[in-house]
Design a protein around this motif. Structure first.
Motif, PDB file in Angstrom:
ATOM      1  N   ALA A 266       0.829  -1.208   0.000  1.00  0.00           N
ATOM      2  CA  ALA A 266       0.000   0.000   0.000  1.00  0.00           C
ATOM      3  C   ALA A 266       0.863   1.257   0.000  1.00  0.00           C
ATOM      4  O   ALA A 266       0.517   2.263  -0.631  1.00  0.00           O
ATOM      5  CB  ALA A 266      -0.933  -0.012   1.206  1.00  0.00           C
ATOM      6  N   GLN A 267       1.989   1.215   0.703  1.00  0.00           N
ATOM      7  CA  GLN A 267       2.915   2.356   0.679  1.00  0.00           C
ATOM      8  C   GLN A 267       3.466   2.561  -0.730  1.00  0.00           C
ATOM      9  O   GLN A 267       3.601   3.693  -1.196  1.00  0.00           O
ATOM     10  CB  GLN A 267       4.055   2.116   1.653  1.00  0.00           C
ATOM     11  N   THR A 268       3.798   1.461  -1.403  1.00  0.00           N
ATOM     12  CA  THR A 268       4.284   1.558  -2.783  1.00  0.00           C
ATOM     13  C   THR A 268       3.231   2.201  -3.673  1.00  0.00           C
ATOM     14  O   THR A 268       3.540   3.050  -4.527  1.00  0.00           O
ATOM     15  CB  THR A 268       4.648   0.165  -3.314  1.00  0.00           C
ATOM     16  N   MET A 271       3.187   5.883  -3.170  1.00  0.00           N
ATOM     17  CA  MET A 271       4.380   6.469  -3.789  1.00  0.00           C
ATOM     18  C   MET A 271       4.210   6.583  -5.300  1.00  0.00           C
ATOM     19  O   MET A 271       4.602   7.576  -5.912  1.00  0.00           O
ATOM     20  CB  MET A 271       5.609   5.631  -3.447  1.00  0.00           C
ATOM     21  N   PHE A 272       3.610   5.558  -5.893  1.00  0.00           N
ATOM     22  CA  PHE A 272       3.410   5.579  -7.341  1.00  0.00           C
ATOM     23  C   PHE A 272       2.381   6.639  -7.728  1.00  0.00           C
ATOM     24  O   PHE A 272       2.591   7.393  -8.698  1.00  0.00           O
ATOM     25  CB  PHE A 272       2.955   4.204  -7.822  1.00  0.00           C
ATOM     26  N   LEU A 273       1.290   6.722  -6.990  1.00  0.00           N
ATOM     27  CA  LEU A 273       0.288   7.741  -7.297  1.00  0.00           C
ATOM     28  C   LEU A 273       0.877   9.147  -7.144  1.00  0.00           C
ATOM     29  O   LEU A 273       0.581  10.042  -7.951  1.00  0.00           O
ATOM     30  CB  LEU A 273      -0.925   7.570  -6.383  1.00  0.00           C
ATOM     31  N   ALA A 279      -3.926  12.169  -6.208  1.00  0.00           N
ATOM     32  CA  ALA A 279      -4.219  12.017  -4.789  1.00  0.00           C
ATOM     33  C   ALA A 279      -4.830  10.641  -4.549  1.00  0.00           C
ATOM     34  O   ALA A 279      -5.563  10.119  -5.409  1.00  0.00           O
ATOM     35  CB  ALA A 279      -5.190  13.101  -4.336  1.00  0.00           C
ATOM     36  N   PRO A 280      -4.568  10.031  -3.393  1.00  0.00           N
ATOM     37  CA  PRO A 280      -5.151   8.720  -3.114  1.00  0.00           C
ATOM     38  C   PRO A 280      -6.661   8.684  -3.298  1.00  0.00           C
ATOM     39  O   PRO A 280      -7.209   7.679  -3.790  1.00  0.00           O
ATOM     40  CB  PRO A 280      -4.740   8.464  -1.661  1.00  0.00           C
ATOM     41  N   ALA A 281      -7.354   9.742  -2.921  1.00  0.00           N
ATOM     42  CA  ALA A 281      -8.812   9.764  -3.078  1.00  0.00           C
ATOM     43  C   ALA A 281      -9.237   9.723  -4.541  1.00  0.00           C
ATOM     44  O   ALA A 281     -10.362   9.315  -4.862  1.00  0.00           O
ATOM     45  CB  ALA A 281      -9.390  11.005  -2.396  1.00  0.00           C
ATOM     46  N   ASP A 282      -8.347  10.148  -5.429  1.00  0.00           N
ATOM     47  CA  ASP A 282      -8.652  10.168  -6.866  1.00  0.00           C
ATOM     48  C   ASP A 282      -7.979   9.019  -7.607  1.00  0.00           C
ATOM     49  O   ASP A 282      -7.714   9.096  -8.809  1.00  0.00           O
ATOM     50  CB  ASP A 282      -8.175  11.495  -7.479  1.00  0.00           C
TER      51      ASP A 282
END
Length: 553
Positions: A266-268, A271-273, A279-282
């Motif tokens: 999940a951290q990866t 980082m990729f996003l 943004a994580p929400a998008d």
């Protein structure tokens, strides 16, 4: 072997991803009949009719689709079987490799990499027949590069000389194969961190459905792979749902004992996003990002995440920013060989091993000439930098076990065992402890005379030089196996061992000694060369020394 076996080839993966080794593996590696005249052949499978090519007594069907589209809204989701077609599908040319830099695939006239990569190749002896052993190969290149179309891995010679059916797959790699979206996407993306593996599973289901049409026996399927392909094979071997699809496995220089956990994956993902400025929400925006931009972001993140493995630690890093299989409650619920060998494969024989001088490949492709020219001070500096005050005892153990070894010999031997050997031994020990099916351990000692560029340094039994031996693609003097005349004898031995293991579950070759299963008392190891030998506990002193340096070893 927790910190030790982070499992086998991170440097090769990084080097290939940046093109550093492209000139090495792209050299001609064709089988001896590759230029013979061809004629068209056809076969009917469940999805439709295929047209292939018959060359030198082998029928080859290339670029055969086994999965539907995995792009757009299907990105990061399990692939579906390909839909049936009408007419005759032209299977005379290689299919698309997974998305990657085009310098890291090595097939002849291979298309540009892309997302439409769920294709496979089949080689089978011409002229009918049935009930042949089936050997399904996963290519190397870590989890980010490579393809099933490499000329080094052409299945023609294996099929022709050993009466087997060979299958090689392309499958999703890198971000597209291993980006974990379970945290952000919920149940619809629960398996997203393992889609590269699930593609191979889909291909194995294709084999079950169709391989009889090629003369293969769906009840006698061996999965095998080298380097990153060995890592994939390690994981497939441990998947309970995959157990009905194969009967045996061969792990070449790719032992995977432990894999990444969802929290690290999940951290990866975040980082990729961030690399894409999403943004994580998008996160759903990543479904619409063009493939070239996906690859560019993957490469940019790779450049930021520096590995300190130096060729020492296995195929997969368990640190954020890298891609590979993850623990998954459905597909891969347990670490492959920790704390035990997989129960679901307890009745399935396993071959596992490595080469004597694995680390020479990484020094070569990393342009580390000094690794071959170390003095005593240089050896101590390198090992002390990694193992601190335990390094002198390790050096003493190697020097005692290898009289006359140079400082570079000791360094490369230690790096080779720590990166590939220790995980292979641990996996074999845990497999043998089950007492259900045999484990066979090998070392390849055949010394290639390939030289490090611009030097007189011969690289010997380096990583990946087993590929042309296994597939017997050594006719060209430019393979990683080198140009020595006795390479043909070594390739006959190695390819026969692999094919006979696929046929019977017991590796053997004409004129070579019987290969006993591995057990914790004798630790019998087959040393593969022009003349093969069985050696009890071949690296015993070194193995015990490593146990003091790293208790997991």
């Amino acid at each position: 072997m927790t910190s030790l076996i982070r499992n086998a080839d991170i440097n090769r993966r990084r080097l290939l991803a940046t093109g550093a080794a492209a000139g090495v593996l792209a050299m001609p590696m064709a089988a001896c009949a590759a230029d013979a005249p061809s004629e068209a052949v056809e076969v009917q499978i469940a999805e439709g009719r295929l047209r292939g090519a018959r060359t030198g007594g082998v029928d080859a069907y290339k670029g055969v689709p086994y999965g539907a589209s995995v792009s757009g809204m299907n990105r990061f989701k399990p692939a579906r079987p390909v839909a049936p077609w009408t007419g005759v599908f032209d299977a005379t040319r290689l299919g698309t490799p997974s998305l990657q830099d085009p310098t890291t695939v090595y097939g002849k006239n291979e298309p540009a990499p892309g997302e439409g990569c769920l294709v496979l190749n089949v080689w089978t002896p011409a002229g009918g027949g049935k009930g042949r052993p089936v050997m399904v190969y996963s290519h190397g290149g870590g989890y980010t590069t490579g393809s099933g179309g490499s000329t080094a891995q052409d299945g023609s010679m294996l099929a022709r000389e050993h009466d087997v059916v060979v299958v090689a797959t392309n499958h999703r790699l890198g971000v597209l194969g291993y980006l974990y979206l379970g945290e952000l996407g919920g149940a619809d993306y629960a398996g997203s961190g393992n889609q590269g593996l699930s593609d191979i599973v889909l291909a194995l289901k294709w084999v079950q459905r169709n391989i009889e049409a090629f003369g293969g026996d769906p009840a006698n399927v061996t999965i095998f792979g080298e380097s990153g392909g060995g890592a994939k094979t390690s994981c497939l071997y441990a998947m309970p749902s995959v157990a009905p699809l194969f009967s045996k496995a061969i792990i070449q220089s790719g032992p995977v004992v432990r894999i990444t956990t969802p929290d690290v994956a999940a951290q990866t993902t975040r980082m990729f996003l961030e690399q894409l400025e999403i943004a994580p929400a998008d996160w759903r925006k990543v479904l619409d990002v063009p493939a070239p931009q996906i690859l560019a972001a993957q490469k940019a993140l790779n450049a930021k995440v520096k590995s300190d493995s130096g060729g020492w630690r296995g195929i997969q890093s368990l640190t954020p920013g890298t891609y590979g299989p993850i623990l998954d409650g459905d597909l891969l619920p347990h670490h492959p060989f920790d704390p035990t060998a997989p129960a679901s494969a307890a009745d399935k024989p396993l071959m596992i091993g490595w080469l004597d001088n694995e680390a020479a490949f990484f020094a070569w492709t990393g342009k580390d000439v000094e690794a071959f020219r170390l003095d005593e001070a240089g050896l101590k500096a390198r090992l002390s930098g990694r193992f601190g005050d335990k390094a002198p005892a390790l050096i003493d153990a190697y020097r005692s076990d290898r009289p006359g070894a140079t400082p570079s010999d000791i360094y490369l031997a230690a790096a080779s065992y720590y990166a590939m050997g220790a995980g292979s031994v641990l996996a074999a020990e845990r497999k043998a402890a089950q007492g259900r099916a045999p484990a066979y351990v090998y070392n390849i000692a055949y010394r290639s005379n390939r030289r490090m560029d611009g030097t007189d340094i011969e690289l010997g039994a380096m990583h990946a030089s087993d590929i042309p031996l296994v597939f017997n693609t050594v006719a060209s003097p430019d393979t990683l196996a080198g140009s020595r005349a006795d390479r043909f004898a070594a390739a006959r031995n190695v390819s026969a061992m692999w094919a006979n293991f696929a046929r019977t579950g017991r590796p053997s070759a004409p004129g070579q000694p019987a290969w006993p299963p591995y057990d914790p008392k004798t630790r019998s190891t087959m040393v593969l060369d022009v003349a093969c030998t069985v050696v009890p506990d071949r690296f015993g002193a070194e193995r015990r020394a490593w146990a003091k340096v790293d208790p997991a070893a």
